[in-house]
Design an enzyme around this catalytic site. Structure first.
Site, PDB file in Angstrom:
ATOM      1  N   GLY A 230      -9.110  -0.367  -5.269  1.00  0.00           N
ATOM      2  CA  GLY A 230      -8.441  -1.185  -4.446  1.00  0.00           C
ATOM      3  C   GLY A 230      -7.186  -0.525  -3.885  1.00  0.00           C
ATOM      4  O   GLY A 230      -6.975   0.677  -4.214  1.00  0.00           O
ATOM      5  N   CYS A 231      -6.187  -1.256  -3.588  1.00  0.00           N
ATOM      6  CA  CYS A 231      -4.784  -0.487  -3.418  1.00  0.00           C
ATOM      7  C   CYS A 231      -3.997   0.040  -4.415  1.00  0.00           C
ATOM      8  O   CYS A 231      -3.171  -0.723  -4.654  1.00  0.00           O
ATOM      9  CB  CYS A 231      -3.964  -1.582  -2.254  1.00  0.00           C
ATOM     10  SG  CYS A 231      -4.935  -1.470  -0.811  1.00  0.00           S
ATOM     11  N   ILE A 232      -4.426   0.986  -5.144  1.00  0.00           N
ATOM     12  CA  ILE A 232      -3.804   1.282  -6.387  1.00  0.00           C
ATOM     13  C   ILE A 232      -3.341   2.873  -5.957  1.00  0.00           C
ATOM     14  O   ILE A 232      -4.069   3.718  -5.865  1.00  0.00           O
ATOM     15  CB  ILE A 232      -4.431   1.151  -7.602  1.00  0.00           C
ATOM     16  CG1 ILE A 232      -4.249  -0.319  -8.038  1.00  0.00           C
ATOM     17  CG2 ILE A 232      -4.054   1.942  -8.825  1.00  0.00           C
ATOM     18  CD1 ILE A 232      -2.715  -0.747  -8.251  1.00  0.00           C
TER      19      ILE A 232
ATOM     20  N   ASP B 116       2.203   2.106  -3.487  1.00  0.00           N
ATOM     21  CA  ASP B 116       1.313   2.989  -4.443  1.00  0.00           C
ATOM     22  C   ASP B 116       0.942   4.360  -3.619  1.00  0.00           C
ATOM     23  O   ASP B 116       1.050   5.369  -4.726  1.00  0.00           O
ATOM     24  CB  ASP B 116      -0.200   2.130  -4.398  1.00  0.00           C
ATOM     25  CG  ASP B 116       0.035   0.914  -5.355  1.00  0.00           C
ATOM     26  OD1 ASP B 116       0.776   1.037  -6.172  1.00  0.00           O
ATOM     27  OD2 ASP B 116      -0.576  -0.119  -4.951  1.00  0.00           O
TER      28      ASP B 116
ATOM     29  N   ASN C 150       0.909  -1.166   0.091  1.00  0.00           N
ATOM     30  CA  ASN C 150      -0.023   0.086  -0.005  1.00  0.00           C
ATOM     31  C   ASN C 150       0.929   1.282   0.090  1.00  0.00           C
ATOM     32  O   ASN C 150       0.608   2.268  -0.633  1.00  0.00           O
ATOM     33  CB  ASN C 150      -0.825  -0.065   1.101  1.00  0.00           C
ATOM     34  CG  ASN C 150      -2.061   1.017   1.033  1.00  0.00           C
ATOM     35  OD1 ASN C 150      -2.906   0.605   0.626  1.00  0.00           O
ATOM     36  ND2 ASN C 150      -1.675   2.178   1.696  1.00  0.00           N
TER      37      ASN C 150
END
Lengths: 456, 102, 180
Positions: B100-102, A407, A404
Site C-alpha cells: 500500500g501507500c507506505i 511516504d 502518498n
C-alpha cells in the site's frame, strides 16, 4: 502458454483487443502527435537522476506503447510500418517487459505532459497501458494486493469496518481529553450534515493523528460534519492500475454514502490522488452525476481561518518550512495557491522550493510506486533530483498536502540522509489553534449539537 | 497541544525475510530507527505483540489494536518508536514492508 | 437491502452485505490456485476467522480451475468457507468455467450438509468478470441447480456495494419472468 492462430500468446492478443476499446480521442491525439523533439526528456525526474540511461526518456517509454497503436489501430502503421516504428507484443514475456516500463519507469506525474509542445499526455496512455496489463492479470504483486483489498474490503489497506469504528471512537476519546469536554464528538453517519469528511486509510491503519487534528479543527469551528461508516476511503487505486471499473466502484461507494446520508458537501482530506480521483475523475468512472459539492480539506481549513471560525497563532509552529506540491493536486487539479496561503497563516518561515507548483518534481513515490517493492531501488535512485531540490531550500520541514507524498518523501529523505521532517497542513493548523471567546461559542454550538444528536 | 512533534518519519529499509529476525537483528534495526539507548521492556512488549499478530494473520496490526492490547497511548508508542508504527515498530519487529501507500 | 425468490424447496436471494461478516452456514471465497488467502476477502477471513483456517488449507492445494474445497470458518459468524478456484482475468472459456465452479460449490455444500450459502457475484471485481455477466451467470447457474431439487435451503448472492447489488437484483427478477 496458450497461443492464438497467429502465434501470439492468448494474453498478448487480449491486450491488443482491449486497446481498441480503451482508446479515447485524447489518447489517440497523444499517440499520434509526438514529433520526437526531446523536450520531455529533461522534464522527467527519472532522466534527470539517471542521465546516462535513454530508456527513461518519456518519448522512449511512450514509444513502447505507441508502437502497438501504430501497428494495430493507426493507418500510418499499415501503410509504412517501418517509418512510424509500428510494432506488436507476441509473448507473455513481451507483456512482462512492458509491465516493467509502464509500472516501473513512470509515476504518471505528468511533468512531461506540461512540457510537451505537442500536448502529448504520456501519463494518460501510460495509465491505459497499465489497465490493459491488469486486465489480463499482469501487474506488480503489490498492485495486485492493494487493488484486491480495495475491491473487496472497500479500502486499500484492508481495514475492517469494526477496526475503523474502533479507531474513530478512540480518537473521539482523545479529542474529549484534549478539549476537556466530555461532549466532544466525532460523529459517524450523522444524516443531513453540512460536511461528509472522507480520509485515506493510512490515517486509520497507521497514524491517526491527522484524524484527531481534523476533528479538533472541526470541533473548534463548530462544524456540522460527519464521517461515514462506509465509503470513507477517498483514495482510489483505479487511478494507479488503470482499471476504470475499480475507479468507478471506489468513487461510487463514496458518492452513494454521501447521498444516503444526505450530506451537503464532501470534504476530502489531504491526499493528492484521492482528491483527483474523488473530485475530478470519479464521476466519469462511476458514470454518475454528482448533486453535492466537494472540496479539499485545505480549502475548508483556509475558509475557517478567513471567516474567523478558528484562530491560529503561527508562533506555535517554530522552524523553517518548504512546501511540496503533489502532482495530482497541482498539475492535474490546479490546487496550488490555497495550500500556500494556508501555510503562510500557520508558519512564520515559509520558503518556496524550485521549481514549484505545476512544475514541481514528483515525490518519486507517485502513481502507486510506493506499493511496487521490486522497483524500489530504481525509485530511490531516481529520487536524487528531488533530494537535491529539497536540500536546496535549507529548511527543516517539508509540508505537503498528500499522504502518498509524505511516504515518498520520507523514504527519500531517509535514503539521502537529509535529516528533514515531513508533515501535512492539517497537523500544522491543529497545532496552531488558539482559543478565544468566539471559539468558545463554536465549542458550545458543537457540544449542544452533538449531545442533541446523541440523545436522539 | 505541544505533544505534536514535527519530527515524523525518516528511516531506511525493512527486513525482507521475517524468519531472519533475531534479537541481535532487532537491536540493529532499532539503531536504524532512531531508537537511542537500546530496546527496553516496553519496546519488547510492542515488538512481540506485532510479531505475534503477523504470525497469526500475515499482516501487521492496526494502530488501534497495538495501543489497546499493549495498554499504551499513541504518544507513548511514538516516544518508543520515533519513526512511528510502520517504520518503527513493524520494522524493528522484523515485518516485511507492508503493501500500500507506505 | 434484500430480495428473494422461491425455487422448489429452496430460496434464492440477493442482499447487500459484507460476505465475510454474514451469519450463515457457509460462504464462498473466490480462491487462488495455491489457496493462499491473500488480500481482500482473504484478509478479512484471516483477521476475522483466525489462523486455524490457514492451517487447514495448507494440505488442500493447489487446485485446478473449477475445483473447490471446504474448511471451517474459525471464529467467523459463518460455520464453513467454500474455497472455489474460479477462472481469472479473461482466461479462455470463462463462462463455462464459472458455471462448473458454481455447480461444484453447490455439490460440495450438499455433501457437507450445508443448508445455507452466500455467494459473491463470481469472478466480478478484482478478477475482471464484468459485473453484469457475473451477476447473470451466478444467479442463473444457482437457479438451474436448485430447480432440479436440492437439500440446500437458502442461497443468497451478496453484493459488496450498491453497484453490485443493483446489478444482481434485475437478474433475480428475470428469473421470475422466465418462470412465468
Amino acid at each position: 502458454m496458450s497461443t492464438t492462430t497467429n502465434g501470439r500468446s492468448y494474453k498478448a492478443q487480449k491486450v491488443i483487443d482491449r486497446m481498441g476499446q480503451k482508446l479515447t480521442r485524447q489518447m489517440v491525439g497523444s499517440l499520434a502527435a509526438c514529433v520526437h523533439c526531446g523536450q520531455c526528456t529533461d522534464s522527467c525526474h527519472y532522466v534527470l537522476s539517471n542521465p546516462g540511461d535513454p530508456t527513461f526518456a518519456p518519448a522512449y517509454k511512450a514509444d513502447r506503447i505507441r508502437k502497438l497503436f501504430k501497428k494495430h489501430y493507426d493507418w500510418t502503421g499499415k501503410v509504412f510500418p517501418k517509418w512510424v516504428k509500428a510494432g506488436t507484443v507476441q509473448t507473455d514475456e513481451d507483456l512482462e517487459e512492458l509491465k516493467d516500463i509502464v509500472f516501473g519507469k513512470c509515476t504518471n506525474c505528468r511533468r512531461c505532459t506540461i512540457n510537451c509542445p505537442m500536448g502529448v499526455d504520456l501519463a494518460t496512455f501510460n495509465r491505459m497501458a497499465r489497465g490493459l496489463l491488469c486486465h489480463v492479470g499482469i501487474m506488480p504483486e503489490g498492485v495486485e494486493y492493494v487493488a484486491k483489498e480495495q475491491w473487496e474490503i472497500g479500502n486499500q489497506m484492508g481495514v475492517l469496518k469494526e477496526d475503523y469504528i474502533e479507531t474513530i471512537e478512540w480518537q473521539e476519546e482523545e479529542l474529549q481529553d484534549e478539549m476537556e469536554d466530555p461532549n466532544a464528538r466525532i460523529p459517524v453517519d450523522k444524516v443531513n450534515s453540512e460536511i461528509v469528511y472522507v480520509i485515506n486509510p493510512r490515517e486509520i491503519k497507521h497514524d491517526p493523528r491527522s484524524v484527531l487534528d481534523a476533528a479538533k479543527i472541526f470541533y473548534m469551528a463548530g462544524a456540522d460534519y460527519t464521517m461515514p461508516s462506509e465509503g470513507w476511503d477517498m483514495t482510489n487505486f483505479g487511478l494507479f492500475n488503470g482499471d476504470d471499473e475499480l475507479g468507478g466502484a471506489v468513487a461510487g461507494r463514496v458518492y452513494d454514502k454521501v447521498e444516503e446520508l444526505n450530506g451537503k458537501k464532501l470534504v476530502i482530506s489531504e491526499c493528492g490522488h484521492g482528491y483527483r480521483s474523488t473530485r475530478c475523475e470519479g464521476p466519469n468512472w462511476a458514470k454518475k452525476d454528482i448533486a453535492f459539492d466537494s472540496e479539499s480539506s485545505v480549502i475548508t481549513m483556509l475558509k475557517y481561518i478567513k471567516e474567523g471560525k478558528i484562530k491560529v497563532d503561527k508562533t506555535k509552529n517554530p522552524g523553517s518550512y518548504t512546501f511540496h506540491d503533489s502532482c495530482n493536486n497541482a498539475r492535474s487539479c490546479g490546487l496550488t495557491e490555497e495550500p500556500r496561503e494556508l501555510l503562510s497563516l500557520v508558519v512564520d518561515d515559509f520558503r518556496e522550493m524550485y521549481p514549484n507548483r505545476a512544475e514541481n518534481y514528483c515525490c518519486t513515490g507517485g502513481g502507486g510506486a510506493m506499493s511496487m517493492a521490486e522497483y524500489r531501488p530504481s525509485r530511490l535512485k531516481s529520487a536524487k533530483v528531488k533530494a537535491d531540490q529539497l536540500s536546496a531550500t535549507g529548511t527543516k520541514t517539508v509540508v505537503t498536502s498528500c499522504h502518498n507524498c509524505v511516504d515518498g518523501l520520507t523514504d527519500l529523505i531517509g535514503h539521502y540522509k537529509l535529516g528533514m521532517d515531513v508533515t501535512q497542513l492539517v497537523n500544522l493548523v491543529a497545532n496552531a489553534l488558539v482559543v478565544d471567546e468566539k471559539i468558545e461559542e463554536n465549542r458550545k454550538i458543537h457540544s449542544a449539537e452533538t449531545s442533541a444528536t446523541a440523545a436522539q | 497541544m505541544e505533544k505534536h512533534k514535527q519530527e515524523n518519519f525518516h528511516c531506511e529499509d525493512f527486513l525482507s525475510d521475517f524468519d531472519f529476525w533475531t534479537v541481535d537483528v532487532a537491536d540493529k534495526l532499532a539503531r536504524d530507527s532512531d531508537i537511542s539507548g537500546g530496546l527496553t521492556e516496553s519496546h519488547w512488549k510492542v515488538i512481540m505483540y506485532v510479531r505475534d499478530h503477523f504470525m497469526k494473520y500475515e499482516k501487521g496490526p492496526a494502530v488501534v489494536k497495538v495501543v489497546k492490547d499493549c495498554g499504551i497511548s499513541f504518544k507513548e508508542l511514538c516516544d518508543l518508536f520515533p519513526c512511528g508504527l510502520v517504520r518503527g515498530a513493524y520494522k524493528v519487529a522484523g515485518l516485511p514492508r507492508p503493501q500500500g501507500c507506505i | 437491502m434484500s430480495e428473494k425468490k422461491q425455487i422448489n424447496n429452496s430460496t434464492l436471494g440477493v442482499i447487500k452485505a459484507d460476505i465475510t461478516a454474514t451469519e450463515i452456514d457457509a460462504f464462498v471465497f473466490y480462491a487462488r490456485n495455491d489457496l493462499k488467502l491473500g488480500s481482500g476477502f482473504g484478509n478479512a477471513i484471516a483477521l476475522r476467522g483466525g489462523p486455524s483456517i490457514r492451517k487447514e488449507l495448507e494440505n488442500l492445494g493447489p487446485l485446478n480451475v473449477t475445483e473447490v474445497v471446504v474448511t471451517t470458518a474459525g471464529t467467523m459468524k459463518a460455520k464453513n468457507i467454500i474455497h472455489a478456484c474460479g477462472p481469472k482475468f479473461q482466461e479462455e472459456n470463462i463462462e463455462e468455467k464459472l458455471k462448473t465452479t458454481i455447480q461444484n460449490v453447490l455439490k460440495a455444500a450438499e455433501a457437507n450438509g450445508i443448508e445455507s450459502i452466500a455467494f459473491p457475484p463470481m469472478g466480478a471485481g478484482f478478477y475482471g468478470v464484468p459485473i453484469d455477466l457475473s451477476a447473470k451467470i451466478t444467479i442463473d447457474s444457482i437457479a438451474d441447480y436448485l430447480a432440479k431439487g436440492s437439500e440446500i435451503k437458502d442461497v443468497v448472492v451478496c453484493g459488496n456495494d450498491t453497484r453490485e447489488y443493483k446489478a444482481l437484483v434485475p437478474k433475480l427478477q428475470d428469473l421470475n419472468k422466465k418462470a412465468a
